[in-house]
Every structure is written in structure tokens, then in C-alpha cells.
Design a protein around this motif. Structure first.
Motif, PDB file in Angstrom:
ATOM      1  N   SER A 174     -23.173 -22.518   8.759  1.00  0.00           N
ATOM      2  CA  SER A 174     -22.965 -22.996  10.127  1.00  0.00           C
ATOM      3  C   SER A 174     -24.185 -22.714  10.996  1.00  0.00           C
ATOM      4  O   SER A 174     -24.508 -23.495  11.897  1.00  0.00           O
ATOM      5  CB  SER A 174     -21.722 -22.331  10.736  1.00  0.00           C
ATOM      6  N   THR A 175     -24.880 -21.612  10.726  1.00  0.00           N
ATOM      7  CA  THR A 175     -26.074 -21.268  11.503  1.00  0.00           C
ATOM      8  C   THR A 175     -27.176 -22.283  11.274  1.00  0.00           C
ATOM      9  O   THR A 175     -27.812 -22.770  12.226  1.00  0.00           O
ATOM     10  CB  THR A 175     -26.578 -19.868  11.129  1.00  0.00           C
ATOM     11  N   GLU A 176     -27.414 -22.638  10.009  1.00  0.00           N
ATOM     12  CA  GLU A 176     -28.476 -23.590   9.703  1.00  0.00           C
ATOM     13  C   GLU A 176     -28.106 -24.995  10.162  1.00  0.00           C
ATOM     14  O   GLU A 176     -28.974 -25.759  10.606  1.00  0.00           O
ATOM     15  CB  GLU A 176     -28.768 -23.568   8.202  1.00  0.00           C
ATOM     16  N   LEU A 177     -26.821 -25.340  10.084  1.00  0.00           N
ATOM     17  CA  LEU A 177     -26.383 -26.656  10.550  1.00  0.00           C
ATOM     18  C   LEU A 177     -26.590 -26.779  12.060  1.00  0.00           C
ATOM     19  O   LEU A 177     -27.077 -27.801  12.554  1.00  0.00           O
ATOM     20  CB  LEU A 177     -24.914 -26.879  10.195  1.00  0.00           C
ATOM     21  N   GLU A 178     -26.224 -25.739  12.801  1.00  0.00           N
ATOM     22  CA  GLU A 178     -26.387 -25.783  14.254  1.00  0.00           C
ATOM     23  C   GLU A 178     -27.858 -25.845  14.635  1.00  0.00           C
ATOM     24  O   GLU A 178     -28.241 -26.594  15.533  1.00  0.00           O
ATOM     25  CB  GLU A 178     -25.724 -24.569  14.908  1.00  0.00           C
ATOM     26  N   GLU A 179     -28.693 -25.074  13.943  1.00  0.00           N
ATOM     27  CA  GLU A 179     -30.128 -25.126  14.240  1.00  0.00           C
ATOM     28  C   GLU A 179     -30.679 -26.529  14.002  1.00  0.00           C
ATOM     29  O   GLU A 179     -31.474 -27.042  14.798  1.00  0.00           O
ATOM     30  CB  GLU A 179     -30.898 -24.119  13.382  1.00  0.00           C
ATOM     31  N   ALA A 180     -30.237 -27.163  12.913  1.00  0.00           N
ATOM     32  CA  ALA A 180     -30.723 -28.506  12.601  1.00  0.00           C
ATOM     33  C   ALA A 180     -30.316 -29.507  13.675  1.00  0.00           C
ATOM     34  O   ALA A 180     -31.129 -30.320  14.122  1.00  0.00           O
ATOM     35  CB  ALA A 180     -30.199 -28.945  11.232  1.00  0.00           C
ATOM     36  N   ILE A 181     -29.060 -29.460  14.105  1.00  0.00           N
ATOM     37  CA  ILE A 181     -28.585 -30.422  15.103  1.00  0.00           C
ATOM     38  C   ILE A 181     -29.293 -30.219  16.435  1.00  0.00           C
ATOM     39  O   ILE A 181     -29.705 -31.187  17.084  1.00  0.00           O
ATOM     40  CB  ILE A 181     -27.057 -30.295  15.257  1.00  0.00           C
ATOM     41  N   ARG A 182     -29.465 -28.977  16.833  1.00  0.00           N
ATOM     42  CA  ARG A 182     -30.079 -28.695  18.133  1.00  0.00           C
ATOM     43  C   ARG A 182     -31.586 -28.898  18.117  1.00  0.00           C
ATOM     44  O   ARG A 182     -32.207 -29.089  19.170  1.00  0.00           O
ATOM     45  CB  ARG A 182     -29.742 -27.275  18.573  1.00  0.00           C
ATOM     46  N   SER A 183     -32.198 -28.873  16.922  1.00  0.00           N
ATOM     47  CA  SER A 183     -33.658 -29.008  16.812  1.00  0.00           C
ATOM     48  C   SER A 183     -34.090 -30.382  16.329  1.00  0.00           C
ATOM     49  O   SER A 183     -35.294 -30.663  16.275  1.00  0.00           O
ATOM     50  CB  SER A 183     -34.211 -27.944  15.845  1.00  0.00           C
ATOM     51  N   MET A 184     -33.141 -31.245  15.974  1.00  0.00           N
ATOM     52  CA  MET A 184     -33.488 -32.475  15.280  1.00  0.00           C
ATOM     53  C   MET A 184     -34.416 -33.380  16.095  1.00  0.00           C
ATOM     54  O   MET A 184     -35.351 -33.984  15.553  1.00  0.00           O
ATOM     55  CB  MET A 184     -32.226 -33.233  14.875  1.00  0.00           C
ATOM     56  N   PHE A 185     -34.155 -33.488  17.397  1.00  0.00           N
ATOM     57  CA  PHE A 185     -35.032 -34.328  18.212  1.00  0.00           C
ATOM     58  C   PHE A 185     -36.470 -33.826  18.127  1.00  0.00           C
ATOM     59  O   PHE A 185     -37.406 -34.617  17.947  1.00  0.00           O
ATOM     60  CB  PHE A 185     -34.558 -34.335  19.668  1.00  0.00           C
ATOM     61  N   LYS A 186     -36.657 -32.528  18.230  1.00  0.00           N
ATOM     62  CA  LYS A 186     -38.002 -31.939  18.166  1.00  0.00           C
ATOM     63  C   LYS A 186     -38.617 -32.149  16.794  1.00  0.00           C
ATOM     64  O   LYS A 186     -39.816 -32.432  16.685  1.00  0.00           O
ATOM     65  CB  LYS A 186     -37.935 -30.453  18.508  1.00  0.00           C
ATOM     66  N   TRP A 187     -37.827 -32.029  15.730  1.00  0.00           N
ATOM     67  CA  TRP A 187     -38.372 -32.246  14.394  1.00  0.00           C
ATOM     68  C   TRP A 187     -38.856 -33.679  14.219  1.00  0.00           C
ATOM     69  O   TRP A 187     -39.902 -33.908  13.607  1.00  0.00           O
ATOM     70  CB  TRP A 187     -37.307 -31.914  13.341  1.00  0.00           C
TER      71      TRP A 187
END
Length: 575
Positions: free
Chosen positions: A220-233
Motif C-alpha cells: 500500500s505504501t508503494e502504491l500510494e507513492e506511485a499514484i501521488r508521484s505519477m504526474f511528476k514521473w
């Protein structure tokens, strides 16, 4: 696997099989052995040793971490190499904080984590010289005079550790998952991943990122980081490779299902450079960067109703919220929560990810937006409201188009403004100042905005209009409606059961606007938008005597007192 069983199998093969057959079977055995080891790593991620018992050699498990990030273990540096300490520090910080958690190493299609990326590219980074830094700084200052040495170093690092991202529509039959790639499995959809890696390699990228297999959704930690960072990535990627599988040319591009998906909106807006491929991975243009191809950009603008400037140079934030919601209004997501989560980066807001909360996710998104937004156009929606607040719509689909002239306040002088500039969430609900108009007095004409057509109506004569886009020319606390100008409003009706003589917001299927024949000046009223009630055609017309005069009084111009109107939470309502 322990040597006992392996030695036994090899002895049996040597006694019973020809040499060529032995080699073939040994290869199969080695592959099976590797798969067993990988499975053991999943079960015992940190390694475990089983001691021999009763004279049996048994299976000894002592596995070094092999997951893409070394199971989140420490970054173990190799032998010290020459290099500028500042460069190494910026490189480590960039990889650890700005790169995606997992990436595909393009040459062999395997997953690598941030620590492995550091080990893979550290030697190349140490070759960055002072001359290269100075040269890059000179280049950057030609377009950005405030660029610093750190910016030049980071730019050089990004040139070395550059990656491509994939934008596509997920296949109904499935896509390669995180564990498929981790275990070198090639499921249905793997061919698309291979093609993506080929295109990434053509752009000089040794790293690539795909949302199907580069997110560990079990964490869940990595999933949340991905969703919240996806625009920046997507923004930081060297190139975004967009695969439109239904498209054969620019002419039929608008029919592709890619334009109906929620997540592809940010995948279109975030990248600085994009390359579009159609069916069978045929490029739609001959350009290296399709965001520089005006013909393709014009076709994308027609298909999405997004202005060319936003397609090419989009800046995230909470300005023009209504316009951005209109872009999202025609898109769908598989999970209800993703309607909100896919817009986090576009509005540049922060919110927790909590799958299972359903439509409340969009309500929380609107709360985050309203904290940074002061635009009256945010109320240009109709249809069902959020179950948690009448102030917010149920989804982006509720937003309706506005006339460009009436919605554009950019050219207003600083001494003139429209609507409340201090909308705020409180415990009582969304607090906003409106200009109240009693629609039973026939001092205004009421219209319903059906599509882009204004249709005159008398259906709302029993209600009160709360105008949200009134004009303000001073700080007297009064608002003005200009003659023959369209003004957006929310419909209200009094609640006789409320001890506060409060109001309820009425849900309408279309936007409601009003126009006056002469200038109307009135003291503004503060309302708190809580819960709403459906439109009730059978509701008997309300006499003005039932409406507290303290709340809809036409005050003289020299009055500066503000009215307060409380929109009470409704009980169950049955028209």
C-alpha cells in the motif's frame, strides 16, 4: 536448492542418458531450480537457514536479496571511484527521491530498483567534469538566467539516468504484472511491453516505466507513492511513448478509446516530450517530438477540447478548475476512486489514497482544491451532489460549459472582481458569500443552460437564487448584477423546520442563470453549503412572508452589514 538432490539427479542422468539429452535436461532442471529459488525468496524475503537434522543434508536456504530494490536494503557502494562529491550527492538524491520506485532495465527487460540504478550508473556519473558542468550552466542560463550550478549538475545527471514512460489503454485480457516481470514470466500483453522497450531504446533510454508492471500493488505504501508521484514521473521522463492501438492515422485519432480513459489525461498533459504510435506500433508522424507537430496537436485539441497551449506547456495547479474538470468530464476509470486519484497531479494537490472509500475520494479532492481556489466558476456544475456536501458535485461529469465571455475574468482590473474571493471550508460547511435574489418577485429573468443554449424558464419562481458571480467594485460588502448579463446562481429554498431559519440547496439537472433589465445592487449574504435536496416541482409556491426578511432584504447602498444564511442539513425528502 541443496546439492544433495542436484547431485543425485545428475548421477542418474549420466548413467541413463546420452550427452545431448543430458545437456537439454540439465538446462530444464536449472530453469526449474531458479524458479524454486525465486519462490523461496518470496516466502523468505530476508533469507533463512535450515540446519541439517538426523544426518540429512536437507535444503539450506541462504538467499541474498534479489528483488529490484535489494528488498529495500541499503545501497552498498562498490569500490571508491573518482568523481566530484557534489555530483555524486545530487545523483544519489535524484535517484532516491525523484525516480520511480521500480524501472525496467531495457536491455534485458528486468525490474531494477533505485539502489540498483545507483550501482548501474554511478561510474558514468563520476565521469562528469567541471568543464561539462560549466558548459551546461551556460546553456541553461540562456533560457533561465537564474539557473544555478546545482541545476546544471542535475540536468547532466538526468541525461545519464533518463527513462521513457508508456501511456496506453490496458488490455481486457490482462497485462504483465509486477511479479510477472520479477519472475521473468511472459504473460498475455508481454509483446506490447517488448515493443515499448524497443521504442524506448530508440530514444536512447536504458530505463523504462510502465504502470502495469512497475508498481508493486501488494504494498500500500508503494502504491500510494506511485499514484501521488505519477504526474511528476511522467513530467520528468525523457519521453512519453503513447500507444493508441485503435488508431491508423491522425484522421481517425479522435475515435481511439485512449481518449476515454481517466489516467491518460495526465499522461497527455504531464510529459514535455511525446511520441505517438498507432496500430501495430506505426508512428503517426515522422517527428521526434510529436508535441512540436502542429497537425497532430490540432487533432488532439479537437479530440480533447484542450487548448493547444495547455497540450504543449501544461502547468498543474488550482487555476481554471472548471476548465480542467470539463476535460475530465468525458473520461472513465475502472475504480471509482481513480476518478479523483487521476486528477491529483493535474491540480497539484496532496491527498491520501484509500481504495474502498468510493465516491468520497472525489469529495476529498474537491476539499483539497477549494483550499487553494478562489474562482466562482468552480460552482458551474449541475446534477447530483456529493453525499457529503451540497457544495461539491458527485464527479467531474457534473460540470457544464460556460459562455467564454462570462467565464473570463483575466482582463479585470485589480480593483474589480467577481464572486467571493475567500471561499473556505468550515465545520458548518463550505462558506461562501452570495447575492440573494427572490425569484418570485419577477425582477430577474431565469434561464436553464441546456448544453450551450439558454432556455428561459418559470419553473423556479418559488425559490431564491444565490448568485455566485456578482460584481464587486469596492469593499463595502455589496454586490452588483449588471443589466442583461448572464449571472450563475445556485437555487435555495427556506427550511421552515430549521431553528436557524436556514436554507437548503436545490439540485438541478442544468445550470441556472439569471439576467436583470437594470442594475441590481444588494448586500451580500454568507451561506454555508451543507446538504442538498432534489428539485421538487410539486412544492407549493412560497410566500415572501415565509422568507425571513433579515436574509433577503434589499438594503440601501450605504449599508455594509452582511447577511448570514445557514443551509441546514435536510432530513429524508419525498417530493
Amino acid at each position: 536448492m541443496g546439492r544433495f538432490l542436484e547431485d543425485l539427479v545428475h548421477q542418474a542422468m549420466e548413467l541413463t542418458m546420452e550427452e545431448d539429452d543430458q545437456r537439454a535436461l540439465k538446462a530444464k532442471f536449472h530453469k526449474l531450480k531458479q524458479e524454486v529459488i525465486d519462490d523461496v525468496r518470496v516466502i523468505f524475503p530476508h533469507g533463512q537457514i535450515t540446519p541439517p537434522t538426523l544426518g540429512i543434508r536437507g535444503i539450506k536456504v541462504k538467499l541474498p536479496p534479489k528483488d529490484p530494490n535489494g528488498l529495500n536494503g541499503p545501497d552498498i557502494p562498490g569500490p571508491s571511484a573518482p568523481g566530484i562529491p557534489e555530483v555524486i550527492s545530487i545523483f544519489n538524491a535524484y535517484v532516491q527521491n525523484e525516480l520511480p520506485t521500480y524501472l525496467i532495465y531495457v536491455p534485458d527487460k528486468r525490474l531494477v530498483g533505485r539502489n540498483e540504478v545507483k550501482r548501474m550508473f554511478r561510474k558514468e556519473v563520476t565521469l562528469i567534469t567541471e568543464e561539462a558542468i560549466h558548459s551546461r550552466l551556460v546553456e541553461l542560463r540562456e533560457s533561465c538566467p537564474t539557473a544555478e550550478r546545482e541545476d546544471a549538475i542535475k540536468d547532466l545527471v538526468k541525461d545519464i539516468v533518463k527513462y521513457a514512460v508508456l501511456s496506453h489503454r490496458w488490455l481486457d485480457s490482462g497485462e504483465p504484472t509486477f511479479y510477472d516481470i520479477l519472475k521473468s514470466f511472459e504473460p498475455y500483453g508481454y509483446e506490447k511491453l517488448v515493443k515499448f522497450c524497443e521504442k524506448a531504446s530508440e530514444f536512447g533510454c536504458r530505463l523504462a516505466w510502465s504502470d502495469t508492471c512497475c508498481i508493486n500493488k501488494d504494498s500500500s505504501t508503494e502504491l500510494e507513492e506511485a499514484i501521488r508521484s505519477m504526474f511528476k514521473w511522467y513530467r520528468d521522463a525523457h519521453v512519453c511513448i503513447a500507444y493508441l492501438s485503435d488508431t491508423t492515422s491522425i484522421d481517425d485519432l479522435h475515435q481511439d478509446v485512449w481518449f476515454t480513459r481517466g489516467w491518460t489525461l495526465q499522461e497527455l498533459l504531464a510529459p514535455w516530450r511525446m511520441k505517438f504510435y498507432g496500430k501495430n506500433w506505426q508512428p503517426l508522424t515522422s517527428d521526434v517530438d510529436d508535441k512540436e507537430n502542429l497537425e497532430l496537436m490540432a487533432a488532439l485539441s479537437r479530440a480533447t477540447r484542450i487548448p493547444l497551449d495547455d497540450l504543449r506547456h501544461f502547468q498543474p495547479g488550482t487555476t481554471n478548475v472548471h476548465e480542467k474538470m470539463m476535460w475530465a468530464s468525458t473520461r472513465t476509470t475502472t475504480r471509482i476512486e481513480d476518478v479523483a486519484y487521476s486528477l491529483i497531479g493535474i491540480f497539484d494537490v496532496s491527498m491520501m489514497v484509500a481504495y474502498g472509500e468510493g465516491k468520497r475520494a472525489f469529495h476529498r479532492l474537491m476539499e483539497a482544491i477549494i483550499q487553494k481556489c478562489d474562482e466562482w466558476q468552480i460552482f458551474a456544475w449541475a446534477g447530483p451532489s456529493s453525499p457529503d456536501s451540497a457544495a461539491f458535485p458527485d464527479s467531474p461529469r457534473c460540470y457544464r460549459p460556460l459562455n467564454p465571455v462570462d467565464s473570463n475574468d483575466v482582463l479585470l482590473p485589480s480593483t474589480v472582481w467577481r464572486g467571493d474571493q475567500n471561499i473556505v471550508m468550515t465545520k458548518r460547511g463550505l462558506q461562501i458569500q452570495v447575492l440573494l435574489v427572490d425569484l418570485s418577485q419577477q425582477e430577474v429573468t431565469v434561464y436553464e443552460k441546456i448544453g450551450t443554449t439558454d432556455v428561459r424558464t418559470d419553473a423556479y419562481s418559488s425559490y431564491t437564487a444565490g448568485v455566485v458571480d456578482y460584481w464587486c467594485y469596492d469593499v463595502s460588502g455589496e454586490g452588483i448584477l449588471q443589466p442583461e448579463q448572464e449571472h450563475l446562481c445556485v437555487l435555495l429554498h427556506p427550511d421552515p423546520r430549521s431553528p436557524y431559519a436556514g436554507w437548503r440547496k436545490v439540485t438541478t439537472a442544468n445550470l441556472v442563470t439569471i439576467r436583470t433589465k437594470s442594475k441590481l445592487r444588494r448586500t451580500l449574504s454568507t451561506v454555508w453549503l451543507l446538504s442538498s435536496t432534489p428539485l421538487a416541482p410539486k412544492l407549493a409556491p412560497l410566500s415572501r412572508d415565509l422568507i425571513p426578511t433579515a436574509h433577503i432584504s434589499e438594503l440601501t447602498e450605504d449599508s455594509s452589514d452582511e447577511d448570514e444564511v445557514f443551509l441546514d442539513a435536510p432530513e429524508s425528502y419525498d417530493p
